[in-house]
Design an enzyme around this catalytic site. Sequence first.
Site, PDB file in Angstrom:
ATOM      1  N   THR A  13       0.828  -1.212   0.000  1.00 12.03           N
ATOM      2  CA  THR A  13       0.000   0.000   0.000  1.00 12.03           C
ATOM      3  C   THR A  13       0.862   1.260   0.000  1.00 12.03           C
ATOM      4  O   THR A  13       0.708   2.139  -0.862  1.00 12.03           O
ATOM      5  CB  THR A  13      -0.922  -0.001   1.243  1.00 12.03           C
ATOM      6  OG1 THR A  13      -1.644  -1.231   1.256  1.00 12.03           O
ATOM      7  CG2 THR A  13      -1.885   1.153   1.200  1.00 12.03           C
ATOM      8  N   VAL A  14       1.770   1.360   0.966  1.00 10.81           N
ATOM      9  CA  VAL A  14       2.565   2.587   1.083  1.00 10.81           C
ATOM     10  C   VAL A  14       3.567   2.687  -0.066  1.00 10.81           C
ATOM     11  O   VAL A  14       3.752   3.764  -0.657  1.00 10.81           O
ATOM     12  CB  VAL A  14       3.285   2.639   2.445  1.00 10.81           C
ATOM     13  CG1 VAL A  14       4.115   3.908   2.559  1.00 10.81           C
ATOM     14  CG2 VAL A  14       2.268   2.568   3.581  1.00 10.81           C
ATOM     15  N   LYS A 105       7.705   0.800  12.121  1.00 10.95           N
ATOM     16  CA  LYS A 105       7.811   1.143  13.548  1.00 10.95           C
ATOM     17  C   LYS A 105       8.260  -0.031  14.392  1.00 10.95           C
ATOM     18  O   LYS A 105       9.021   0.131  15.332  1.00 10.95           O
ATOM     19  CB  LYS A 105       6.491   1.696  14.064  1.00 10.95           C
ATOM     20  CG  LYS A 105       5.317   0.754  13.908  1.00 10.95           C
ATOM     21  CD  LYS A 105       4.108   1.438  13.296  1.00 10.95           C
ATOM     22  CE  LYS A 105       4.198   1.363  11.792  1.00 10.95           C
ATOM     23  NZ  LYS A 105       3.033   1.803  11.048  1.00 10.95           N
ATOM     24  N   GLU A 129       9.830   9.263   9.447  1.00 13.07           N
ATOM     25  CA  GLU A 129       8.628  10.092   9.661  1.00 13.07           C
ATOM     26  C   GLU A 129       7.342   9.281   9.551  1.00 13.07           C
ATOM     27  O   GLU A 129       6.394   9.489  10.306  1.00 13.07           O
ATOM     28  CB  GLU A 129       8.625  11.240   8.641  1.00 13.07           C
ATOM     29  CG  GLU A 129       7.486  12.225   8.781  1.00 13.07           C
ATOM     30  CD  GLU A 129       7.589  13.025  10.068  1.00 13.07           C
ATOM     31  OE1 GLU A 129       6.865  12.673  11.011  1.00 13.07           O
ATOM     32  OE2 GLU A 129       8.376  13.994  10.130  1.00 13.07           O
ATOM     33  N   GLY A 134       1.467   8.497  10.723  1.00 13.69           N
ATOM     34  CA  GLY A 134       1.206   8.626   9.292  1.00 13.69           C
ATOM     35  C   GLY A 134       1.649   9.945   8.687  1.00 13.69           C
ATOM     36  O   GLY A 134       2.842  10.262   8.693  1.00 13.69           O
ATOM     37  N   ILE A 136       1.279  12.980   9.585  1.00 14.85           N
ATOM     38  CA  ILE A 136       1.608  14.111  10.462  1.00 14.85           C
ATOM     39  C   ILE A 136       3.123  14.207  10.625  1.00 14.85           C
ATOM     40  O   ILE A 136       3.752  13.252  11.055  1.00 14.85           O
ATOM     41  CB  ILE A 136       0.976  13.936  11.862  1.00 14.85           C
ATOM     42  CG1 ILE A 136      -0.513  13.613  11.739  1.00 14.85           C
ATOM     43  CG2 ILE A 136       1.203  15.167  12.703  1.00 14.85           C
ATOM     44  CD1 ILE A 136      -1.153  13.210  13.074  1.00 14.85           C
ATOM     45  N   GLY A 187     -12.103  -2.675   6.220  1.00 13.11           N
ATOM     46  CA  GLY A 187     -10.673  -2.575   5.907  1.00 13.11           C
ATOM     47  C   GLY A 187      -9.875  -1.743   6.897  1.00 13.11           C
ATOM     48  O   GLY A 187      -8.689  -1.502   6.706  1.00 13.11           O
ATOM     49  N   GLU A 190      -7.281  -5.390  10.727  1.00 14.67           N
ATOM     50  CA  GLU A 190      -6.817  -6.612  10.082  1.00 14.67           C
ATOM     51  C   GLU A 190      -7.565  -7.842  10.599  1.00 14.67           C
ATOM     52  O   GLU A 190      -8.230  -7.782  11.640  1.00 14.67           O
ATOM     53  CB  GLU A 190      -5.308  -6.770  10.325  1.00 14.67           C
ATOM     54  CG  GLU A 190      -4.535  -5.612   9.700  1.00 14.67           C
ATOM     55  CD  GLU A 190      -3.030  -5.785   9.810  1.00 14.67           C
ATOM     56  OE1 GLU A 190      -2.552  -6.922   9.694  1.00 14.67           O
ATOM     57  OE2 GLU A 190      -2.344  -4.775  10.011  1.00 14.67           O
ATOM     58  N   LYS A 205       5.167   3.026  18.485  1.00 11.49           N
ATOM     59  CA  LYS A 205       5.261   4.434  18.084  1.00 11.49           C
ATOM     60  C   LYS A 205       5.601   5.305  19.287  1.00 11.49           C
ATOM     61  O   LYS A 205       6.381   6.260  19.186  1.00 11.49           O
ATOM     62  CB  LYS A 205       3.946   4.866  17.450  1.00 11.49           C
ATOM     63  CG  LYS A 205       3.644   4.118  16.137  1.00 11.49           C
ATOM     64  CD  LYS A 205       2.191   4.328  15.713  1.00 11.49           C
ATOM     65  CE  LYS A 205       1.889   3.608  14.398  1.00 11.49           C
ATOM     66  NZ  LYS A 205       0.422   3.577  14.131  1.00 11.49           N
TER      67      LYS A 205
END
Lengths: 436, 436
Positions: A13-14, A105, A129, A134, A136, A187, A190, A205
């Site tokens: 996804t990312v 993370k 970052e 996410g 921010i 979605g 999970e 985090k």
Amino acid sequence: MATINVGLLGLGTVGSGVAKILIEEAELIGQKLGYNLRLAKVCVRNASSARNYSPPSDLITTNPDEIVGNPNIPIVVELLGGLEPARSLVLKALASGQHVVTANKALLAIHGREIFQKATEVSREIKFEAAVAGAIPVIRVLKEGLTANRIQSVFGILNGTTNHILTRMTQNGLTFQDALSEAQKSGYAEADPTNDVEGFDAAHKLALLTALAYGTLPQIADFHVEGVTNLEPDDIAAAQEFGYVIKLLASSSFSPTDNRLEIRLHPAMLPKNSLMAGVNGVMNAVMIRGHACGDIFLSGAGAGMMPTASAVMGDIIEASRDLLPGAAPQVPSLGWKTLQSWSIKPQAEARLSYFLRLTVVDKPGVLSAISGVLGRHNISIAQVIQKGFDPNRNGVTLIILTHEAIEKDLLAALAETDKLDALTGPTRLIRVENQI
Amino acid sequence: MATINVGLLGLGTVGSGVAKILIEEAELIGQKLGYNLRLAKVCVRNASSARNYSPPSDLITTNPDEIVGNPNIPIVVELLGGLEPARSLVLKALASGQHVVTANKALLAIHGREIFQKATEVSREIKFEAAVAGAIPVIRVLKEGLTANRIQSVFGILNGTTNHILTRMTQNGLTFQDALSEAQKSGYAEADPTNDVEGFDAAHKLALLTALAYGTLPQIADFHVEGVTNLEPDDIAAAQEFGYVIKLLASSSFSPTDNRLEIRLHPAMLPKNSLMAGVNGVMNAVMIRGHACGDIFLSGAGAGMMPTASAVMGDIIEASRDLLPGAAPQVPSLGWKTLQSWSIKPQAEARLSYFLRLTVVDKPGVLSAISGVLGRHNISIAQVIQKGFDPNRNGVTLIILTHEAIEKDLLAALAETDKLDALTGPTRLIRVENQI
């Protein structure tokens, strides 16, 4: 313009979002930076998997060594997730003299000591970052913007899945199980939600935020971690009776009296009028309390393809600035190497809703006259409130909220209504901003 | 450790804060940076004026040339305010090869083209985090964190004085004049409030945000600027009836359909549940909407000695990183060159308020027994709600909100209440965070 190559490990996804931005926003990025970033290679596990975004097939490889250790690719972006092979590849990239950007993370919270140590040894950067909150830019803010502060506390809502569940429990009275099932269907959670609902993801985090704030990277076994699985609708309802909202809150504070850290991750009741209590759904937020800056509150999307990719891109860009030969200053004063010359839309062409307050005589037909004028100028009325006679204004107050309209049409309409004998005072106009 | 000298022009409110941080936080800053920042010289108009903070008198001069053009001082901080001599000194510092940090929004909005041009010519930096939204690191976020985004809109509450006035009008029904007089008495508004209440100060800041977002620095004459002087309590009240709150809103948007900017600064009604509507008093806020990041919301103190100094310090530190010989990476991965080793306070020693939900039999004396146990463990009760008999739980729900207590005392008390025959189910514990 110079070109700096970027290699991507992972196209989930990312990774898809990062590839999309590198390719589709190449021109914009060049205008801001004064040099180009080029997606040079993408390593995937299975070359034929379906993707959210597919870069040109000649960029795809299944061999990470085409990126890690490749002297033509100075920046490696690790978006594989999981501990291995992510850890080995990151260490190898650093040892090869590559800067590393990651959103992982768990990797950093668990193997961070080893990885940060390696980065320092070889004078390379490991940027993360996207690993916290996410989109921010909280890492950048803590690490650079607020450097001169003694950080007193960092608070955060750091997991979108649990915040979505708690929001549904709070706003719609769902049980935890129902909210979780719903989140899984849509979605937001999970199939195995343990990592989110038991608090481990947020705890990782929180460990990273603690490291930035206080220079100590804690193990999550060293502090209290409690998830949201035991919360019941009765708790949520009772919290509301007391004026609170329940959130899964991360907090890390420094006590100057005993030089110790207090780190906690558990459901907490927050005063319902606080900004943090208003952070709902999958949004994340962080509040940083510093001795000089006071409270700085940041919120935004905590996950998702494009928001997380935005954070990764910020890191790639920052790492790339170091790579220019003798480049100083690193960042142009206004952030754009090539200044732009956009024209500005005249206010008359703005399209907004408007609040109008008119003072009129108390006679039949006045509202009809005014609405008639508005209608002829394409101003459609959304709501009207007519108040009783106001002796101070010597008239009746008429409040109108319009639908969206072009400002010059509205001004033309008001120029006409101003001439009506029925108006006994000036008309007040306030614009309505519904985009916020 | 290496030392980098910093020269300060001006020792007013913000200058005093910067001097205080440079001197008092020298050790902390050294731990984070790995080198020292040293306040080398401070130029004031009158050496004998009263100050919020007084640096050692041997640092004080009335001659700006001891700083501007001094080859031993690579960073000049302009905190004089006003257009001259600030403009001339900034240009001269840049021409002399010095990096410049300033909080002067009017200077940059009005003479920015000339100043940014000069900085580019001589490859020096002009940094201005403190010029917009005080302590909030919004310049850094826009310029670096969100670089890869096409910025769609920037919204902001950029003037603390007017936001304070509007908050008092909204929450307490004051007229504009009364709220202004009150703000003047409490130091939140100047004797001549024109620059704030007519919107010019916020407009200057909006021009700078526009430059960062879109690469075009507009003149404030080119967009709609409207202050708050005409707002009446009736407007505020009517807005509330419609579900809105009135704020002095800065907004700058890009329209991709016609490649134009829409820039506006005027009172606007905001949906009352939005984060922006909850920004009250002298707080500022900015919301940035990007094509990838989505909505990023930031809020914090918009003015004041220490908050503004925090932002200035961030810039000084960033400028200083460029000055180290061959230094890369510029910023340590975790932001601390010297990692710290703080110990972590055990959760049992945490001091919090607690929400307890107990299920008990419906008999006399139960509340007394439970509160007795709590009392013996130093747990003081703030509020109690007792609900009727709940057949699902086969008991009565008792909800207790405690005053602050030590967690181990609470756990000891609960271990004892758990043994009471009167309890018919498990006790729920949720921590209350009142610091947010």
